[in-house]
Design a protein around this motif. Structure first.
Motif, PDB file in Angstrom:
ATOM      1  N   ILE A 180      26.479  43.715  10.645  1.00  0.00           N
ATOM      2  CA  ILE A 180      26.567  43.148  11.995  1.00  0.00           C
ATOM      3  C   ILE A 180      26.969  41.687  11.887  1.00  0.00           C
ATOM      4  N   ARG A 181      28.091  41.340  12.514  1.00  0.00           N
ATOM      5  CA  ARG A 181      28.583  39.967  12.509  1.00  0.00           C
ATOM      6  C   ARG A 181      28.114  39.254  13.763  1.00  0.00           C
ATOM      7  N   VAL A 182      27.683  38.025  13.600  1.00  0.00           N
ATOM      8  CA  VAL A 182      27.137  37.241  14.708  1.00  0.00           C
ATOM      9  C   VAL A 182      27.894  35.921  14.786  1.00  0.00           C
ATOM     10  N   ASN A 183      28.517  35.657  15.916  1.00  0.00           N
ATOM     11  CA  ASN A 183      29.296  34.430  16.061  1.00  0.00           C
ATOM     12  C   ASN A 183      29.151  33.847  17.464  1.00  0.00           C
ATOM     13  N   LEU A 184      29.468  32.565  17.550  1.00  0.00           N
ATOM     14  CA  LEU A 184      29.378  31.815  18.804  1.00  0.00           C
ATOM     15  C   LEU A 184      30.748  31.289  19.211  1.00  0.00           C
ATOM     16  N   VAL A 185      31.006  31.283  20.499  1.00  0.00           N
ATOM     17  CA  VAL A 185      32.199  30.653  21.045  1.00  0.00           C
ATOM     18  C   VAL A 185      31.740  29.508  21.943  1.00  0.00           C
ATOM     19  N   GLY A 186      32.286  28.323  21.694  1.00  0.00           N
ATOM     20  CA  GLY A 186      31.868  27.141  22.444  1.00  0.00           C
ATOM     21  C   GLY A 186      32.970  26.614  23.349  1.00  0.00           C
ATOM     22  N   PRO A 187      33.064  27.110  24.584  1.00  0.00           N
ATOM     23  CA  PRO A 187      34.112  26.614  25.483  1.00  0.00           C
ATOM     24  C   PRO A 187      33.882  25.164  25.894  1.00  0.00           C
ATOM     25  N   GLY A 188      34.996  24.456  26.077  1.00  0.00           N
ATOM     26  CA  GLY A 188      34.938  23.182  26.766  1.00  0.00           C
ATOM     27  C   GLY A 188      34.981  23.454  28.265  1.00  0.00           C
ATOM     28  N   LEU A 189      35.496  22.508  29.030  1.00  0.00           N
ATOM     29  CA  LEU A 189      35.601  22.720  30.479  1.00  0.00           C
ATOM     30  C   LEU A 189      36.630  23.809  30.754  1.00  0.00           C
ATOM     31  N   ILE A 190      36.193  24.863  31.432  1.00  0.00           N
ATOM     32  CA  ILE A 190      37.047  25.997  31.767  1.00  0.00           C
ATOM     33  C   ILE A 190      37.148  26.088  33.288  1.00  0.00           C
ATOM     34  N   ASP A 191      38.339  26.326  33.783  1.00  0.00           N
ATOM     35  CA  ASP A 191      38.582  26.382  35.225  1.00  0.00           C
ATOM     36  C   ASP A 191      38.150  27.736  35.777  1.00  0.00           C
ATOM     37  N   THR A 192      36.922  27.813  36.262  1.00  0.00           N
ATOM     38  CA  THR A 192      36.383  29.030  36.867  1.00  0.00           C
ATOM     39  C   THR A 192      35.689  28.664  38.173  1.00  0.00           C
ATOM     40  N   ASP A 193      35.200  29.674  38.885  1.00  0.00           N
ATOM     41  CA  ASP A 193      34.471  29.363  40.115  1.00  0.00           C
ATOM     42  C   ASP A 193      33.161  28.636  39.814  1.00  0.00           C
ATOM     43  N   ALA A 194      32.653  28.801  38.584  1.00  0.00           N
ATOM     44  CA  ALA A 194      31.424  28.096  38.202  1.00  0.00           C
ATOM     45  C   ALA A 194      31.643  26.591  38.077  1.00  0.00           C
ATOM     46  N   THR A 195      32.884  26.175  37.858  1.00  0.00           N
ATOM     47  CA  THR A 195      33.194  24.748  37.735  1.00  0.00           C
ATOM     48  C   THR A 195      34.012  24.235  38.924  1.00  0.00           C
ATOM     49  N   SER A 196      34.095  25.051  39.953  1.00  0.00           N
ATOM     50  CA  SER A 196      34.945  24.691  41.100  1.00  0.00           C
ATOM     51  C   SER A 196      34.429  23.469  41.858  1.00  0.00           C
ATOM     52  N   ASN A 197      33.136  23.180  41.744  1.00  0.00           N
ATOM     53  CA  ASN A 197      32.576  22.035  42.459  1.00  0.00           C
ATOM     54  C   ASN A 197      32.741  20.715  41.713  1.00  0.00           C
ATOM     55  N   GLN A 198      33.197  20.782  40.477  1.00  0.00           N
ATOM     56  CA  GLN A 198      33.411  19.542  39.742  1.00  0.00           C
ATOM     57  C   GLN A 198      34.597  18.781  40.338  1.00  0.00           C
ATOM     58  N   PRO A 199      34.464  17.485  40.507  1.00  0.00           N
ATOM     59  CA  PRO A 199      35.532  16.697  41.137  1.00  0.00           C
ATOM     60  C   PRO A 199      36.867  16.837  40.412  1.00  0.00           C
ATOM     61  N   LYS A 200      37.931  16.880  41.186  1.00  0.00           N
ATOM     62  CA  LYS A 200      39.277  16.990  40.625  1.00  0.00           C
ATOM     63  C   LYS A 200      39.560  15.840  39.663  1.00  0.00           C
ATOM     64  N   GLU A 201      39.036  14.658  39.988  1.00  0.00           N
ATOM     65  CA  GLU A 201      39.276  13.488  39.146  1.00  0.00           C
ATOM     66  C   GLU A 201      38.660  13.674  37.762  1.00  0.00           C
ATOM     67  N   ASP A 202      37.480  14.301  37.704  1.00  0.00           N
ATOM     68  CA  ASP A 202      36.821  14.547  36.421  1.00  0.00           C
ATOM     69  C   ASP A 202      37.634  15.525  35.579  1.00  0.00           C
ATOM     70  N   LYS A 203      38.165  16.563  36.228  1.00  0.00           N
ATOM     71  CA  LYS A 203      38.985  17.534  35.506  1.00  0.00           C
ATOM     72  C   LYS A 203      40.261  16.891  34.970  1.00  0.00           C
ATOM     73  N   GLU A 204      40.855  16.038  35.783  1.00  0.00           N
ATOM     74  CA  GLU A 204      42.078  15.352  35.343  1.00  0.00           C
ATOM     75  C   GLU A 204      41.783  14.408  34.181  1.00  0.00           C
ATOM     76  N   MET A 205      40.640  13.746  34.228  1.00  0.00           N
ATOM     77  CA  MET A 205      40.263  12.831  33.158  1.00  0.00           C
ATOM     78  C   MET A 205      40.085  13.596  31.839  1.00  0.00           C
ATOM     79  N   ILE A 206      39.388  14.740  31.910  1.00  0.00           N
ATOM     80  CA  ILE A 206      39.176  15.550  30.710  1.00  0.00           C
ATOM     81  C   ILE A 206      40.502  16.077  30.174  1.00  0.00           C
ATOM     82  N   ALA A 207      41.368  16.524  31.078  1.00  0.00           N
ATOM     83  CA  ALA A 207      42.684  17.008  30.656  1.00  0.00           C
ATOM     84  C   ALA A 207      43.464  15.897  29.950  1.00  0.00           C
TER      85      ALA A 207
END
Length: 251
Positions: free
Chosen positions: A181-208
């Motif tokens: 059995i293999r066990v691994n982790l995936v660590g996403p950065g900021l991903i554009d989903t409905d869960a992050t839809s409330n984050q300010p556009k300026e913050d997303k642009e800064m991260i990009a």
């Protein structure tokens, strides 16, 4: 080389939306039978099922709160009754948390996040292990976060909870490796989903702007790495944390 998961059986928690939906669709498109877990998004989960069936895989929905052991065990039992086994777990379901500085947090908020993440990890993992250990094969894939390694203001509860997930997964990789059995982790950065839809556009642009690839991620970016980990291409990858963030955080 085409990835072929024909005959494999996967459970994707939080599989109706965002990263989970992309993972479920991608696994199904490669031939897997997928249990699409959801808690509120019944219609969206059914849409994912129809997509998978139309694109070469099999799929069913299952409503279960991953923090509830009885519900999760029922989900795993249903998967085995339907498909005969479980090969892949994508532990992805989102556990909500407040984005606040530590000085504004009450302990209950921190406790709820940490307990929610660790309960989901425990319940979902325990529910599939019997099947995986019997067949001497399995892929356990946990969706962590880049914030467990490089945190940010307001993410105290999230960073603490995902750090716990990281540590538990590494321990499991050691214990379960002898069972195939293999066990691994995936660590996403900021991903554009409905869960992050409330984050300010300026913050997303800064991260990009400070990301070498000059954009924030989309769910398919994460799903492609999950697909790799679910496939035979990653059979000698175990106990790893794989960032998916366009280079905004490197290890």
């Amino acid at each position: 080389m085409k990835i072929d998961l024909t005959g494999k059986v996967a459970i994707v928690t939080g599989g109706a939306r965002g990263i989970g939906a992309s993972c479920a669709k991608m696994l199904g498109r490669c031939g897997a039978n997928v249990v699409v877990n959801y808690i509120n998004s019944k219609d969206k989960a059914q849409e994912i099922v129809e997509y998978i069936k139309h694109n070469g895989g099999g799929a069913i929905t299952f409503c279960a709160d991953v923090r509830d052991e009885k519900s999760v065990n029922s989900m795993a039992s249903t998967a085995i009754e339907k498909y005969g086994k479980i090969d892949i777990l994508v532990n992805n379901a989102n556990i909500n948390f407040p984005i606040k500085p530590f000085v504004e947090l009450d302990f209950k908020s921190i406790e709820d996040k940490i307990l929610g993440e660790t309960k989901a990890f425990y319940n979902c993992t325990k529910s599939v292990l019997n099947s995986m250990m019997k067949q001497k094969y399995g892929k356990l894939i946990y969706i962590s976060s880049s914030l467990s390694r490089q945190t940010a203001n307001g993410f105290f509860a999230h960073a603490a909870a995902k750090s716990a997930v990281d540590a538990m997964a590494k321990t499991l990789a050691l214990e379960l490796g002898p069972y195939g059995i293999r066990v691994n982790l995936v660590g996403p950065g900021l991903i554009d989903t409905d869960a992050t839809s409330n984050q300010p556009k300026e913050d997303k642009e800064m991260i990009a702007n400070f990301t070498p690839l000059k954009r924030i991620g989309v769910p398919e970016d994460v799903a492609k790495v999950v697909l790799f980990l679910a496939s035979e291409l990653s059979d000698y990858v175990n106990g790893e944390y794989i960032p998916v963030n366009g280079g905004s955080f490197m290890i």
